[in-house]
Design an enzyme around this catalytic site. Structure first.
Site, short mmCIF file in Angstrom:
data_model
loop_
_atom_site.label_atom_id
_atom_site.label_comp_id
_atom_site.label_asym_id
_atom_site.label_seq_id
_atom_site.Cartn_x
_atom_site.Cartn_y
_atom_site.Cartn_z
N CYS A 85 -18.72 63.62 62.79
CA CYS A 85 -20.05 63.01 63.22
C CYS A 85 -20.02 61.47 63.29
O CYS A 85 -19.27 61.05 64.30
CB CYS A 85 -21.10 63.43 62.30
N ARG A 114 -24.02 58.66 71.12
CA ARG A 114 -24.78 58.68 69.87
C ARG A 114 -26.05 59.37 69.98
O ARG A 114 -26.70 59.09 70.97
CB ARG A 114 -24.86 57.40 69.22
N HIS A 176 -21.25 68.39 61.27
CA HIS A 176 -20.70 68.40 59.64
C HIS A 176 -20.07 69.38 58.98
O HIS A 176 -20.88 70.58 59.03
CB HIS A 176 -22.02 67.91 59.00
N GLU A 178 -19.01 69.91 56.23
CA GLU A 178 -18.82 69.90 54.70
C GLU A 178 -20.05 70.42 54.03
O GLU A 178 -20.06 70.23 52.70
CB GLU A 178 -18.42 68.32 54.36
N1 GLN Z 1 -26.48 59.26 64.39
C1 GLN Z 1 -25.37 58.74 63.76
C2 GLN Z 1 -24.70 57.72 64.21
O1 GLN Z 1 -24.80 57.28 65.35
C3 GLN Z 1 -24.26 59.91 63.31
C4 GLN Z 1 -25.09 61.14 62.71
C5 GLN Z 1 -24.45 61.83 61.56
O2 GLN Z 1 -23.01 61.21 61.14
N2 GLN Z 1 -24.90 62.74 60.99
O3 GLN Z 1 -23.94 56.87 63.29
#
Ligand code: GLN
Length: 199
Positions: A85, A114, A176, A178
């Site tokens: 992420c 993002r 994610h 984890e």
């Molecule tokens: N939207 C977050 C970012 O741009 C990432 C989101 C996440 O790691 N759950 O950093």
């Protein structure tokens, strides 16, 4: 504990975000995690996990801690790294809709936008096809992979969309892995890392 019996020290970037759950997943597959907050701690590890969180905040903390150049050096020397992420955003060669002062390592040739994945932009869960079978992915304001370079392998998909990609020793997931108590992708990373022990 399954215990992979690999003698590896795997760092988990612990400046911000979801690092604790990654440490638990690594421990559950028999690897001792090392929380990394400084260049000295980075030197003691052979591989690195970069967690989810807030990539622009992590970018600032990477600069102020001195870790940005240290990690960049290790990445160019081939350190196996798994970014999830926000961690994937930090590894990408191009960030779309990033903050102007946000930096990335260009360690995997992908363009990521993002907060752009899925119709439910905030959060959703779904089954993903991966090399270790179906995996339950948790997407939280997840980045969308909008371009995949010629040297990047797509190894996990949600429908037609790439969500797990690899270029050499670098692995990146838009979700994610984890948060569900299923450490199979951590085991995959560790096994991959231990197969590549040249770092
Ligand atoms: N939207 C977050 C970012 O741009 C990432 C989101 C996440 O790691 N759950 O950093």
């Amino acid at each position: 504990m399954r215990g992979l019996r690999v003698n590896l020290r795997i760092g988990v970037l612990a400046l911000q975000g979801a690092f604790a759950a990654h440490c638990e997943c690594l421990a559950s597959v028999g690897v001792e995690p090392v929380e990394v907050r400084s260049p000295a701690q980075l030197e003691s590890v052979q591989a690195l996990l970069m967690p989810g969180g807030e990539s622009s905040t992590m970018s600032q903390l990477l600069e102020s801690s001195g870790l940005f150049p240290a990690i960049a050096n290790r990445l160019s020397a081939g350190m196996p790294t798994f970014g999830t992420c926000a961690g994937m955003i930090l590894l990408a060669s191009e960030i779309l809709d990033g903050r102007s002062d946000q930096h990335s390592f260009s360690a995997i040739d992908i363009s990521v936008r993002r907060n752009a994945f899925g119709r439910q932009v905030d959060s959703f869960e779904s089954s993903i096809s991966t090399p270790i079978g179906e995996f339950h992915g948790v997407f939280i304001r997840a980045p969308r992979i909008e371009r995949v370079g010629a040297n990047v392998e797509v190894i996990g998909t949600l429908g037609e969309e790439p969500v797990l990609v690899r270029q050499g020793n670098v692995l990146a997931a838009s979700f994610h892995p984890e948060l569900t108590g299923d450490a199979r992708l951590h085991e995959y990373f560790v096994t991959t890392v231990s197969n590549m022990r040249k770092v």
